[in-house]
Design a protein around this motif. Structure first.
Motif, PDB file in Angstrom:
ATOM      1  N   THR A  69      31.957  -6.535   5.134  1.00 13.72           N
ATOM      2  CA  THR A  69      30.532  -6.692   5.433  1.00 13.72           C
ATOM      3  C   THR A  69      30.070  -5.654   6.435  1.00 13.72           C
ATOM      4  O   THR A  69      29.033  -4.994   6.239  1.00 13.72           O
ATOM      5  CB  THR A  69      30.251  -8.109   5.969  1.00 13.72           C
ATOM      6  N   TYR A  70      30.826  -5.460   7.495  1.00 15.18           N
ATOM      7  CA  TYR A  70      30.415  -4.486   8.512  1.00 15.18           C
ATOM      8  C   TYR A  70      30.579  -3.052   8.015  1.00 15.18           C
ATOM      9  O   TYR A  70      29.818  -2.163   8.412  1.00 15.18           O
ATOM     10  CB  TYR A  70      31.180  -4.724   9.824  1.00 15.18           C
ATOM     11  N   PHE A  71      31.532  -2.836   7.139  1.00 20.02           N
ATOM     12  CA  PHE A  71      31.663  -1.512   6.528  1.00 20.02           C
ATOM     13  C   PHE A  71      30.414  -1.196   5.696  1.00 20.02           C
ATOM     14  O   PHE A  71      29.864  -0.088   5.769  1.00 20.02           O
ATOM     15  CB  PHE A  71      32.917  -1.461   5.650  1.00 20.02           C
ATOM     16  N   LEU A  72      29.958  -2.168   4.915  1.00 22.58           N
ATOM     17  CA  LEU A  72      28.769  -1.960   4.097  1.00 22.58           C
ATOM     18  C   LEU A  72      27.506  -1.842   4.955  1.00 22.58           C
ATOM     19  O   LEU A  72      26.582  -1.111   4.606  1.00 22.58           O
ATOM     20  CB  LEU A  72      28.621  -3.120   3.096  1.00 22.58           C
ATOM     21  N   LEU A  73      27.472  -2.549   6.073  1.00 24.52           N
ATOM     22  CA  LEU A  73      26.348  -2.391   6.993  1.00 24.52           C
ATOM     23  C   LEU A  73      26.268  -0.947   7.482  1.00 24.52           C
ATOM     24  O   LEU A  73      25.192  -0.338   7.507  1.00 24.52           O
ATOM     25  CB  LEU A  73      26.500  -3.342   8.190  1.00 24.52           C
ATOM     26  N   ASN A  74      27.403  -0.417   7.887  1.00 22.99           N
ATOM     27  CA  ASN A  74      27.442   0.946   8.420  1.00 22.99           C
ATOM     28  C   ASN A  74      27.120   1.998   7.372  1.00 22.99           C
ATOM     29  O   ASN A  74      26.416   2.972   7.656  1.00 22.99           O
ATOM     30  CB  ASN A  74      28.823   1.226   9.029  1.00 22.99           C
ATOM     31  N   LYS A  78      22.281 -19.506  -0.961  1.00 26.05           N
ATOM     32  CA  LYS A  78      22.985 -18.337  -1.505  1.00 26.05           C
ATOM     33  C   LYS A  78      23.316 -17.294  -0.444  1.00 26.05           C
ATOM     34  O   LYS A  78      24.095 -16.385  -0.704  1.00 26.05           O
ATOM     35  CB  LYS A  78      22.148 -17.710  -2.618  1.00 26.05           C
ATOM     36  N   ASP A  79      22.723 -17.416   0.763  1.00 25.42           N
ATOM     37  CA  ASP A  79      23.006 -16.446   1.822  1.00 25.42           C
ATOM     38  C   ASP A  79      24.234 -16.812   2.646  1.00 25.42           C
ATOM     39  O   ASP A  79      24.550 -16.133   3.623  1.00 25.42           O
ATOM     40  CB  ASP A  79      21.794 -16.319   2.755  1.00 25.42           C
ATOM     41  N   ASN A  80      24.918 -17.894   2.276  1.00 26.43           N
ATOM     42  CA  ASN A  80      26.029 -18.393   3.083  1.00 26.43           C
ATOM     43  C   ASN A  80      27.084 -17.325   3.364  1.00 26.43           C
ATOM     44  O   ASN A  80      27.508 -17.139   4.510  1.00 26.43           O
ATOM     45  CB  ASN A  80      26.680 -19.589   2.385  1.00 26.43           C
ATOM     46  N   PHE A  81      27.498 -16.591   2.331  1.00 20.38           N
ATOM     47  CA  PHE A  81      28.582 -15.615   2.509  1.00 20.38           C
ATOM     48  C   PHE A  81      28.189 -14.538   3.521  1.00 20.38           C
ATOM     49  O   PHE A  81      28.947 -14.241   4.451  1.00 20.38           O
ATOM     50  CB  PHE A  81      28.942 -14.966   1.166  1.00 20.38           C
ATOM     51  N   PHE A  82      26.993 -13.961   3.350  1.00 17.68           N
ATOM     52  CA  PHE A  82      26.564 -12.896   4.261  1.00 17.68           C
ATOM     53  C   PHE A  82      26.375 -13.430   5.675  1.00 17.68           C
ATOM     54  O   PHE A  82      26.783 -12.788   6.649  1.00 17.68           O
ATOM     55  CB  PHE A  82      25.270 -12.264   3.766  1.00 17.68           C
ATOM     56  N   MET A  83      25.781 -14.604   5.799  1.00 20.80           N
ATOM     57  CA  MET A  83      25.544 -15.176   7.122  1.00 20.80           C
ATOM     58  C   MET A  83      26.857 -15.449   7.843  1.00 20.80           C
ATOM     59  O   MET A  83      26.972 -15.236   9.055  1.00 20.80           O
ATOM     60  CB  MET A  83      24.710 -16.450   7.004  1.00 20.80           C
ATOM     61  N   ARG A  84      27.859 -15.899   7.111  1.00 12.71           N
ATOM     62  CA  ARG A  84      29.165 -16.170   7.712  1.00 12.71           C
ATOM     63  C   ARG A  84      29.843 -14.873   8.142  1.00 12.71           C
ATOM     64  O   ARG A  84      30.351 -14.768   9.263  1.00 12.71           O
ATOM     65  CB  ARG A  84      30.053 -16.908   6.701  1.00 12.71           C
ATOM     66  N   THR A  85      29.880 -13.889   7.240  1.00  9.95           N
ATOM     67  CA  THR A  85      30.664 -12.691   7.525  1.00  9.95           C
ATOM     68  C   THR A  85      29.975 -11.752   8.517  1.00  9.95           C
ATOM     69  O   THR A  85      30.646 -10.959   9.174  1.00  9.95           O
ATOM     70  CB  THR A  85      30.992 -11.931   6.225  1.00  9.95           C
ATOM     71  N   ILE A  86      28.661 -11.851   8.657  1.00  9.69           N
ATOM     72  CA  ILE A  86      27.999 -11.036   9.676  1.00  9.69           C
ATOM     73  C   ILE A  86      28.236 -11.622  11.059  1.00  9.69           C
ATOM     74  O   ILE A  86      28.061 -10.959  12.071  1.00  9.69           O
ATOM     75  CB  ILE A  86      26.488 -10.896   9.386  1.00  9.69           C
ATOM     76  N   GLY A  87      28.666 -12.903  11.086  1.00  8.72           N
ATOM     77  CA  GLY A  87      28.993 -13.537  12.361  1.00  8.72           C
ATOM     78  C   GLY A  87      28.258 -14.832  12.621  1.00  8.72           C
ATOM     79  O   GLY A  87      28.327 -15.395  13.713  1.00  8.72           O
ATOM     80  N   GLY A  88      27.536 -15.339  11.619  1.00  4.83           N
ATOM     81  CA  GLY A  88      26.775 -16.558  11.807  1.00  4.83           C
ATOM     82  C   GLY A  88      27.657 -17.794  11.940  1.00  4.83           C
ATOM     83  O   GLY A  88      28.627 -17.958  11.200  1.00  4.83           O
ATOM     84  N   ILE A  89      27.323 -18.641  12.892  1.00  2.99           N
ATOM     85  CA  ILE A  89      28.020 -19.911  13.088  1.00  2.99           C
ATOM     86  C   ILE A  89      26.965 -21.009  13.116  1.00  2.99           C
ATOM     87  O   ILE A  89      26.083 -21.002  13.977  1.00  2.99           O
ATOM     88  CB  ILE A  89      28.844 -19.915  14.396  1.00  2.99           C
ATOM     89  N   PRO A  90      26.999 -21.955  12.165  1.00  4.73           N
ATOM     90  CA  PRO A  90      25.951 -22.970  12.083  1.00  4.73           C
ATOM     91  C   PRO A  90      25.984 -23.930  13.266  1.00  4.73           C
ATOM     92  O   PRO A  90      27.053 -24.313  13.748  1.00  4.73           O
ATOM     93  CB  PRO A  90      26.268 -23.694  10.768  1.00  4.73           C
TER      94      PRO A  90
END
Length: 285
Positions: free
Chosen positions: A70-75, A143-155
């Motif tokens: 995820t962070y690789f694709l962000l960069n 549907k945003d669960n995967f991105f939210m988790r891997t970017i660093g989101g914690i519910p």
């Protein structure tokens, strides 16, 4: 000075400096409740139990690999696209360099919450540091669960046992000298220029962990020139402003210091946004 009260009740007594661009309202924003959630949860919702069984801090190899990707694709993709689509500019980045000694053990960033790409803008502004983000729990069921988790989101759970595990996760992250980001406006209002009242969670966490808070503000510019050919022509261009760190004094009473930090952060955000008169106070509680 320009007055934008004609934009609706959520812009009452809103006055900015002459050079500040304020986009036309993208929705009918509430003039009485600044925490009305306006962003719909995307996709079909899946039931998830946010209790003590939920992996608030996932230490598995699989998760770490996905986070790396995820962070690789962000960069490599998202940051260049943000610069192209929103003409993304950064101001105040020198505040990170000049205060790097304060940030050696990690820091917290806060920002106004104003569009879907704002977290990407923040990551770009703070030089691609990986962060962890307490977030409203329900979008994790879409549907945003995967991105939210891997970017660093914690519910953030409502369950008492879940909340204990959530707090333990951030205790661990603090021990790892992690960076934490919070949107203290609580929810996103698309391209809303005023600064809404700040909830106290970010400042309570800063006091608890003795972490400096870096106030950030997203402001807007008129879309013109080559940028008219990229992105949504109705959306403005974006600038992220990075303020000077605010350091909590843990020798003072928690309640008093949280109030001081919150007022100081709000004032800094107004100043970076070029706001002379704001429709909302710093706090509502």
């Amino acid at each position: 000075m320009k007055d934008y009260s004609s934009y609706g009740p959520a812009y009452r007594n809103f006055v900015v400096k002459d050079e500040v661009f304020v986009p036309q309202p993208f929705a009918e924003f509430s003039g009485t409740d600044p925490y009305v959630k306006m962003a719909a949860i995307r996709g079909e919702q899946t039931e998830i139990a946010f209790d003590e069984t939920y992996p608030y801090l996932d230490n598995s190899f699989k998760f770490k690999f996905h986070r790396f990707i995820t962070y690789f694709l962000l960069n490599t993709l998202a940051f260049p696209l943000a610069r192209l689509r929103y003409g993304l500019k950064v101001e105040g980045r020198e505040n990170l360099k000049e205060n790097r000694h304060l940030l050696e053990n990690g820091a917290m960033t806060i920002c106004n919450h104003v569009f879907r790409w704002d977290m990407i803008c923040i990551l770009y502004g703070i030089r691609f540091r990986r962060v962890w983000i307490p977030m409203y729990r329900l979008p994790f069921q879409g549907k945003d669960n995967f991105f939210m988790r891997t970017i660093g989101g914690i519910p953030i759970p409502e369950d008492r046992n879940g909340l204990r595990c959530f707090n333990e996760a951030f205790d661990t992250l603090n021990a790892r000298k992690a960076w934490i980001h919070i949107f203290p406006e609580s929810c996103s209002w698309n391209f809303y220029a005023p600064i809404r009242p700040l909830t106290k969670g970010a400042f309570n966490m800063a006091y608890k962990y003795a972490k400096p808070i870096i106030p950030c503000t997203l402001t807007f510019r008129e879309r013109k020139g080559i940028f008219k050919f990229f992105g949504n022509s109705k959306e403005p261009l974006v600038t992220i402003h990075i303020g000077k760190p605010l350091v909590p004094d843990t020798k003072k009473l928690r309640k008093d210091e949280i109030a001081r930090l919150r007022n100081a952060a709000f004032s800094a955000m107004l100043d970076m946004a070029g706001i002379v008169s704001n429709p909302w106070p710093a706090t509502l509680d």
